[in-house]
Design a protein around this motif. Sequence first.
Motif, PDB file in Angstrom:
ATOM      1  N   UNK A 116       0.823  -1.208   0.000  1.00  0.00           N
ATOM      2  CA  UNK A 116       0.000   0.000   0.000  1.00  0.00           C
ATOM      3  C   UNK A 116       0.859   1.260   0.000  1.00  0.00           C
ATOM      4  N   UNK A 117       2.181   1.098  -0.126  1.00  0.00           N
ATOM      5  CA  UNK A 117       3.077   2.242  -0.234  1.00  0.00           C
ATOM      6  C   UNK A 117       3.539   2.828   1.081  1.00  0.00           C
ATOM      7  N   UNK A 118       3.060   2.299   2.206  1.00  0.00           N
ATOM      8  CA  UNK A 118       3.510   2.812   3.501  1.00  0.00           C
ATOM      9  C   UNK A 118       4.940   2.332   3.782  1.00  0.00           C
ATOM     10  N   UNK A 119       5.761   3.157   4.457  1.00  0.00           N
ATOM     11  CA  UNK A 119       7.154   2.779   4.721  1.00  0.00           C
ATOM     12  C   UNK A 119       7.268   1.518   5.572  1.00  0.00           C
ATOM     13  N   UNK A 120       8.275   0.719   5.264  1.00  0.00           N
ATOM     14  CA  UNK A 120       8.586  -0.443   6.104  1.00  0.00           C
ATOM     15  C   UNK A 120      10.024  -0.881   5.846  1.00  0.00           C
ATOM     16  N   UNK A 121      10.759  -1.053   6.925  1.00  0.00           N
ATOM     17  CA  UNK A 121      12.121  -1.572   6.876  1.00  0.00           C
ATOM     18  C   UNK A 121      12.308  -2.418   8.125  1.00  0.00           C
ATOM     19  N   UNK A 122      12.620  -3.696   7.955  1.00  0.00           N
ATOM     20  CA  UNK A 122      12.718  -4.607   9.097  1.00  0.00           C
ATOM     21  C   UNK A 122      13.756  -4.150  10.111  1.00  0.00           C
ATOM     22  N   UNK A 123      14.713  -3.347   9.683  1.00  0.00           N
ATOM     23  CA  UNK A 123      15.723  -2.854  10.623  1.00  0.00           C
ATOM     24  C   UNK A 123      15.108  -1.960  11.693  1.00  0.00           C
ATOM     25  N   UNK A 124      13.997  -1.306  11.372  1.00  0.00           N
ATOM     26  CA  UNK A 124      13.377  -0.368  12.300  1.00  0.00           C
ATOM     27  C   UNK A 124      12.141  -0.932  12.988  1.00  0.00           C
ATOM     28  N   UNK A 125      11.857  -2.201  12.802  1.00  0.00           N
ATOM     29  CA  UNK A 125      10.693  -2.784  13.442  1.00  0.00           C
ATOM     30  C   UNK A 125       9.434  -2.613  12.603  1.00  0.00           C
ATOM     31  N   UNK A 126       8.318  -3.096  13.134  1.00  0.00           N
ATOM     32  CA  UNK A 126       7.062  -3.127  12.387  1.00  0.00           C
ATOM     33  C   UNK A 126       6.455  -1.735  12.248  1.00  0.00           C
ATOM     34  N   UNK A 127       5.746  -1.538  11.150  1.00  0.00           N
ATOM     35  CA  UNK A 127       4.933  -0.346  10.935  1.00  0.00           C
ATOM     36  C   UNK A 127       3.495  -0.817  10.737  1.00  0.00           C
ATOM     37  N   UNK A 128       2.614  -0.593  11.708  1.00  0.00           N
ATOM     38  CA  UNK A 128       1.234  -1.090  11.604  1.00  0.00           C
ATOM     39  C   UNK A 128       0.488  -0.590  10.379  1.00  0.00           C
ATOM     40  N   UNK A 129       0.941   0.521   9.800  1.00  0.00           N
ATOM     41  CA  UNK A 129       0.250   1.064   8.627  1.00  0.00           C
ATOM     42  C   UNK A 129       0.633   0.341   7.339  1.00  0.00           C
ATOM     43  N   UNK A 130       1.689  -0.461   7.396  1.00  0.00           N
ATOM     44  CA  UNK A 130       2.186  -1.109   6.179  1.00  0.00           C
ATOM     45  C   UNK A 130       1.434  -2.402   5.892  1.00  0.00           C
ATOM     46  N   UNK A 131       0.981  -2.536   4.661  1.00  0.00           N
ATOM     47  CA  UNK A 131       0.396  -3.778   4.158  1.00  0.00           C
ATOM     48  C   UNK A 131       1.169  -4.134   2.897  1.00  0.00           C
ATOM     49  N   UNK A 132       1.812  -5.301   2.883  1.00  0.00           N
ATOM     50  CA  UNK A 132       2.597  -5.600   1.701  1.00  0.00           C
ATOM     51  C   UNK A 132       3.167  -7.002   1.666  1.00  0.00           C
ATOM     52  N   UNK A 133       3.541  -7.404   0.463  1.00  0.00           N
ATOM     53  CA  UNK A 133       4.173  -8.695   0.197  1.00  0.00           C
ATOM     54  C   UNK A 133       5.523  -8.444  -0.448  1.00  0.00           C
ATOM     55  N   UNK A 134       6.567  -9.073   0.078  1.00  0.00           N
ATOM     56  CA  UNK A 134       7.909  -8.979  -0.489  1.00  0.00           C
ATOM     57  C   UNK A 134       8.389 -10.384  -0.818  1.00  0.00           C
ATOM     58  N   UNK A 135       8.790 -10.591  -2.069  1.00  0.00           N
ATOM     59  CA  UNK A 135       9.330 -11.879  -2.504  1.00  0.00           C
ATOM     60  C   UNK A 135      10.721 -11.625  -3.069  1.00  0.00           C
ATOM     61  N   UNK A 136      11.720 -12.324  -2.526  1.00  0.00           N
ATOM     62  CA  UNK A 136      13.095 -12.155  -2.987  1.00  0.00           C
ATOM     63  C   UNK A 136      13.665 -13.496  -3.428  1.00  0.00           C
ATOM     64  N   UNK A 137      14.599 -13.414  -4.370  1.00  0.00           N
ATOM     65  CA  UNK A 137      15.258 -14.610  -4.885  1.00  0.00           C
ATOM     66  C   UNK A 137      16.751 -14.331  -4.980  1.00  0.00           C
ATOM     67  N   UNK A 138      17.558 -15.126  -4.279  1.00  0.00           N
ATOM     68  CA  UNK A 138      19.014 -15.056  -4.389  1.00  0.00           C
ATOM     69  C   UNK A 138      19.459 -16.235  -5.244  1.00  0.00           C
ATOM     70  N   UNK A 139      20.078 -15.977  -6.398  1.00  0.00           N
ATOM     71  CA  UNK A 139      20.465 -17.075  -7.291  1.00  0.00           C
ATOM     72  C   UNK A 139      21.478 -18.007  -6.629  1.00  0.00           C
ATOM     73  N   UNK A 140      21.501 -19.274  -7.037  1.00  0.00           N
ATOM     74  CA  UNK A 140      22.482 -20.213  -6.480  1.00  0.00           C
ATOM     75  C   UNK A 140      23.897 -19.815  -6.874  1.00  0.00           C
ATOM     76  N   UNK A 141      24.852 -20.173  -6.024  1.00  0.00           N
ATOM     77  CA  UNK A 141      26.245 -19.838  -6.267  1.00  0.00           C
ATOM     78  C   UNK A 141      27.025 -21.082  -6.668  1.00  0.00           C
ATOM     79  N   UNK A 142      27.968 -20.911  -7.586  1.00  0.00           N
ATOM     80  CA  UNK A 142      28.732 -22.052  -8.092  1.00  0.00           C
ATOM     81  C   UNK A 142      29.458 -22.780  -6.968  1.00  0.00           C
TER      82      UNK A 142
END
Length: 378
Positions: free
Chosen positions: A133-159
């Motif tokens: 919903x565009x509200x700020x959120x950074x896990x380093x600073x703890x939860x923001x009750x106004x934030x609604x969102x989904x984050x999906x990350x992918x780190x490629x495999x390493x040789x």
Amino acid sequence: MSTRSGAAGADAHHPARHPGRSAPATLALALAAATVLSACATPSGDIASPTTEAAAPTPSGVPTESAAPGSIPPESRYDLGCDDLVPASLVGDVFAAPVEATDPLVTASSAGIALPRMTSIIAVGGLACEWSNGEPYNSRYGANPAHVGLLVTVVPPQAGGWSDTAVRFGMPATATSCGGWSCTATQVASGAWVQAQAMDGSGEPDPTAFGRVVDAAVAAIDAASPPGPQATTGSAIPGDCQAVVPDAVVESVTGVADVVETSWAGGWSEWAEAKTIAGDRGCLWLRADADEVVVGTDWVRGGRWAYDRIADGGGLMQAGSDLGLDLVAPDLAVLRCDPADGHCAVDLLIGADWVQVSAPDEAVTVAIASEIASNLAG
């Protein structure tokens, strides 16, 4: 005044709204030292003689301007966009409130001055996709009750496989958990580290819909594998913290008689793994007689693109002031301070790199940033 690192004349960014939050948690980063490689190419054939002829203008009559080093974003190692990773129709089922595609770097930067953790995932050719919903959120600073969102990350495999730290912790390990405001999941897809997190401050994300999102992301990576080769990133940041700034300089600038240089400590995660791969481990100096931070550095090798992307997206929390520090454009030093906790940061855009210096004291932050800028620009 613009604090974007690119060409002069860019619009000044506006600080995003600052959410209520807890004090910063300690950032978990890699302990492995990174070796900076440089390559020199020897030209073949005759060397062209100098010319005094003016460069031909573009068809529009406007002269071309070369891009600053590091300003071109890295390409994903997967031939996938975020819509390919997770269909928007599945995302909408996770929350009662509407969400849309948003930039996770802007979302994280809008919550505080710290360099976004997800940046290194993108830097190593991974994916970081957010719908919110565009509200700020950074896990380093703890939860923001106004934030609604989904984050999906992918780190490629390493040789060479995952880092020793990840292996020691048994990561990545397949797991899914839902409770309270959030659902989290870790999966392995064709060797890649897939992480998903749904946050809903107004209620619990739908666990069934969240599971379908995770399944879709895994299926997309399985279908897209194998990923392309790892790109080489140019960087002038030394692999040794003492070469970034020696203990003696930190002690002299801060007036602390005895400091200990160490790495940021804590647990482990997909973004910490990406920082290890990228050589973005950062440095931290503590008082020798107390667990108290004197000054810290964080960076993204070849990461000028990330700073510009955040600035263009209006996500640089707190208005910045250009320090100068005898840097020559397009290099830049920008001071930002957080009134919530008194910490300050100087963002150094030098060559291709983005280096961030932070400390509880503004004068210390600026002085250490000046030392690092001199070392890197010299």
